[in-house]
Motif scaffolding. Structure first.
Motif, PDB file in Angstrom:
ATOM      1  N   ASN A  52       0.921  -1.441  -0.210  1.00 49.57           N
ATOM      2  CA  ASN A  52      -0.513  -0.132   0.003  1.00 49.57           C
ATOM      3  C   ASN A  52       0.885   1.166  -0.196  1.00 49.57           C
ATOM      4  O   ASN A  52       0.436   2.044  -0.717  1.00 49.57           O
ATOM      5  CB  ASN A  52      -1.061   0.063   1.503  1.00 49.57           C
ATOM      6  CG  ASN A  52      -1.682   0.991   1.142  1.00 49.57           C
ATOM      7  OD1 ASN A  52      -1.658   2.298   1.643  1.00 49.57           O
ATOM      8  ND2 ASN A  52      -2.663   0.998   0.981  1.00 49.57           N
ATOM      9  N   THR A  53       2.195   1.166   0.922  1.00 50.86           N
ATOM     10  CA  THR A  53       2.602   1.916   0.723  1.00 50.86           C
ATOM     11  C   THR A  53       3.615   2.562  -0.362  1.00 50.86           C
ATOM     12  O   THR A  53       3.737   3.435  -0.717  1.00 50.86           O
ATOM     13  CB  THR A  53       4.011   2.124   2.212  1.00 50.86           C
ATOM     14  OG1 THR A  53       2.476   2.400   3.182  1.00 50.86           O
ATOM     15  CG2 THR A  53       4.427   3.346   2.315  1.00 50.86           C
ATOM     16  N   ILE A  57       3.343   5.763  -2.438  1.00 50.07           N
ATOM     17  CA  ILE A  57       4.515   6.605  -3.183  1.00 50.07           C
ATOM     18  C   ILE A  57       4.845   6.297  -5.122  1.00 50.07           C
ATOM     19  O   ILE A  57       4.949   7.708  -5.436  1.00 50.07           O
ATOM     20  CB  ILE A  57       6.707   5.620  -2.875  1.00 50.07           C
ATOM     21  CG1 ILE A  57       6.138   5.533  -1.259  1.00 50.07           C
ATOM     22  CG2 ILE A  57       7.439   6.630  -3.565  1.00 50.07           C
ATOM     23  CD1 ILE A  57       7.552   4.657  -0.747  1.00 50.07           C
ATOM     24  N   ARG A  58       3.897   5.551  -5.614  1.00 50.24           N
ATOM     25  CA  ARG A  58       4.632   5.348  -6.800  1.00 50.24           C
ATOM     26  C   ARG A  58       3.609   7.226  -7.001  1.00 50.24           C
ATOM     27  O   ARG A  58       3.360   7.081  -8.693  1.00 50.24           O
ATOM     28  CB  ARG A  58       3.481   4.141  -7.466  1.00 50.24           C
ATOM     29  CG  ARG A  58       4.743   3.368  -6.971  1.00 50.24           C
ATOM     30  CD  ARG A  58       6.204   2.760  -7.928  1.00 50.24           C
ATOM     31  NE  ARG A  58       7.248   2.728  -7.714  1.00 50.24           N
ATOM     32  CZ  ARG A  58       8.525   2.570  -7.955  1.00 50.24           C
ATOM     33  NH1 ARG A  58       9.031   4.422  -7.800  1.00 50.24           N
ATOM     34  NH2 ARG A  58       8.946   1.696  -7.359  1.00 50.24           N
ATOM     35  N   ARG A  59       1.561   6.922  -6.972  1.00 51.32           N
ATOM     36  CA  ARG A  59       1.221   8.473  -7.456  1.00 51.32           C
ATOM     37  C   ARG A  59       2.496   9.807  -7.316  1.00 51.32           C
ATOM     38  O   ARG A  59       2.161  10.162  -7.712  1.00 51.32           O
ATOM     39  CB  ARG A  59       0.350   8.726  -6.415  1.00 51.32           C
ATOM     40  CG  ARG A  59      -0.484   7.969  -5.719  1.00 51.32           C
ATOM     41  CD  ARG A  59      -1.832   7.640  -4.772  1.00 51.32           C
ATOM     42  NE  ARG A  59      -2.538   6.851  -4.561  1.00 51.32           N
ATOM     43  CZ  ARG A  59      -3.430   6.488  -3.095  1.00 51.32           C
ATOM     44  NH1 ARG A  59      -3.157   7.251  -2.593  1.00 51.32           N
ATOM     45  NH2 ARG A  59      -3.681   5.438  -3.662  1.00 51.32           N
ATOM     46  N   PHE A  60       3.595  10.157  -6.666  1.00 45.12           N
ATOM     47  CA  PHE A  60       3.669  11.317  -6.641  1.00 45.12           C
ATOM     48  C   PHE A  60       5.267  11.088  -7.750  1.00 45.12           C
ATOM     49  O   PHE A  60       5.072  11.645  -8.164  1.00 45.12           O
ATOM     50  CB  PHE A  60       4.954  10.951  -5.038  1.00 45.12           C
ATOM     51  CG  PHE A  60       3.774  11.935  -3.377  1.00 45.12           C
ATOM     52  CD1 PHE A  60       2.995  12.411  -3.965  1.00 45.12           C
ATOM     53  CD2 PHE A  60       4.044  10.391  -2.533  1.00 45.12           C
ATOM     54  CE1 PHE A  60       1.966  12.117  -3.034  1.00 45.12           C
ATOM     55  CE2 PHE A  60       3.889  10.823  -2.108  1.00 45.12           C
ATOM     56  CZ  PHE A  60       2.788  11.558  -1.985  1.00 45.12           C
ATOM     57  N   LYS A  64      10.568   3.764 -12.193  1.00 39.89           N
ATOM     58  CA  LYS A  64      11.938   4.794 -13.745  1.00 39.89           C
ATOM     59  C   LYS A  64      11.982   6.157 -13.163  1.00 39.89           C
ATOM     60  O   LYS A  64      12.827   6.656 -13.549  1.00 39.89           O
ATOM     61  CB  LYS A  64      11.186   4.031 -15.198  1.00 39.89           C
ATOM     62  CG  LYS A  64      11.856   2.776 -15.248  1.00 39.89           C
ATOM     63  CD  LYS A  64      11.306   2.805 -16.745  1.00 39.89           C
ATOM     64  CE  LYS A  64      11.667   0.840 -17.048  1.00 39.89           C
ATOM     65  NZ  LYS A  64      11.306   0.697 -17.937  1.00 39.89           N
ATOM     66  N   PHE A  65      11.509   6.625 -12.348  1.00 41.35           N
ATOM     67  CA  PHE A  65      11.673   7.808 -12.176  1.00 41.35           C
ATOM     68  C   PHE A  65      13.216   8.428 -11.306  1.00 41.35           C
ATOM     69  O   PHE A  65      13.805   7.813 -10.417  1.00 41.35           O
ATOM     70  CB  PHE A  65      10.770   9.109 -11.009  1.00 41.35           C
ATOM     71  CG  PHE A  65      10.756   9.984 -10.537  1.00 41.35           C
ATOM     72  CD1 PHE A  65      10.403  10.994 -11.769  1.00 41.35           C
ATOM     73  CD2 PHE A  65      11.349  10.286  -9.628  1.00 41.35           C
ATOM     74  CE1 PHE A  65      10.754  11.904 -11.276  1.00 41.35           C
ATOM     75  CE2 PHE A  65      11.909  11.627  -9.323  1.00 41.35           C
ATOM     76  CZ  PHE A  65      10.865  12.743 -10.092  1.00 41.35           C
ATOM     77  N   ASN A  77       8.878  16.432   2.645  1.00 36.21           N
ATOM     78  CA  ASN A  77       7.883  16.929   2.389  1.00 36.21           C
ATOM     79  C   ASN A  77       6.339  15.838   1.774  1.00 36.21           C
ATOM     80  O   ASN A  77       5.836  15.056   2.338  1.00 36.21           O
ATOM     81  CB  ASN A  77       7.482  18.162   1.071  1.00 36.21           C
ATOM     82  CG  ASN A  77       7.823  19.144   1.792  1.00 36.21           C
ATOM     83  OD1 ASN A  77       8.101  19.491   3.055  1.00 36.21           O
ATOM     84  ND2 ASN A  77       8.140  20.801   0.683  1.00 36.21           N
ATOM     85  N   ARG A  78       7.358  14.691   1.073  1.00 36.85           N
ATOM     86  CA  ARG A  78       6.335  13.805   0.837  1.00 36.85           C
ATOM     87  C   ARG A  78       6.284  13.018   1.726  1.00 36.85           C
ATOM     88  O   ARG A  78       5.294  12.371   2.127  1.00 36.85           O
ATOM     89  CB  ARG A  78       7.139  12.372  -0.036  1.00 36.85           C
ATOM     90  CG  ARG A  78       6.753  13.350  -1.930  1.00 36.85           C
ATOM     91  CD  ARG A  78       5.636  13.823  -2.313  1.00 36.85           C
ATOM     92  NE  ARG A  78       5.004  14.650  -3.491  1.00 36.85           N
ATOM     93  CZ  ARG A  78       4.313  15.020  -4.222  1.00 36.85           C
ATOM     94  NH1 ARG A  78       3.253  15.464  -3.121  1.00 36.85           N
ATOM     95  NH2 ARG A  78       4.358  16.034  -5.489  1.00 36.85           N
TER      96      ARG A  78
END
Length: 108
Positions: A52-53, A57-60, A64-65, A77-78
């Motif tokens: 879930n976490t 995190i992948r929403r932000f 490959k980012f 901040n995240r």
């Protein structure tokens, strides 16, 4: 046995993923005294909070980012945002509230 202590919390165990980034797990054990376990590969249903976490995190930051582009402030901040997000598994509390034992009133 030395233990990790943060205010009134003590970690007796640490569960890690199976990535190469945890090759130094014995150093963690030696420094903290906590028993180190590894998650079972390909059993994501057994690691619900972790998965879930990861999704949050992948929403932000998508896969490959290039995380090397992030500043410390952006990361902090995240982390704060994640720790102030209500969780069903925690009875509608935030991780910060559970960790500190204090309620946090948020104004949206």
């Amino acid at each position: 046995m030395q233990q990790i202590k943060v205010e009134n919390h003590t970690a007796l165990t640490i569960t890690l993923d199976n990535g190469g980034e945890f090759a130094g797990h014995m150093k963690v054990h030696e420094a903290t005294g906590a028993k180190v376990y590894f998650a079972k590969p390909y059993a994501s249903w057994r690691r619900g909070t972790n998965e879930n976490t990861n999704g949050r995190i992948r929403r932000f930051w998508p896969k490959k980012f290039d995380m090397a582009r992030l500043t410390e402030e952006e990361i902090e901040n995240r982390i704060l945002q994640l720790n102030l997000t209500l969780r069903k598994i925690l009875g509608g509390l935030t991780p910060l509230e559970v960790f500190t034992g204090k309620r946090v009133a948020l104004i949206a």
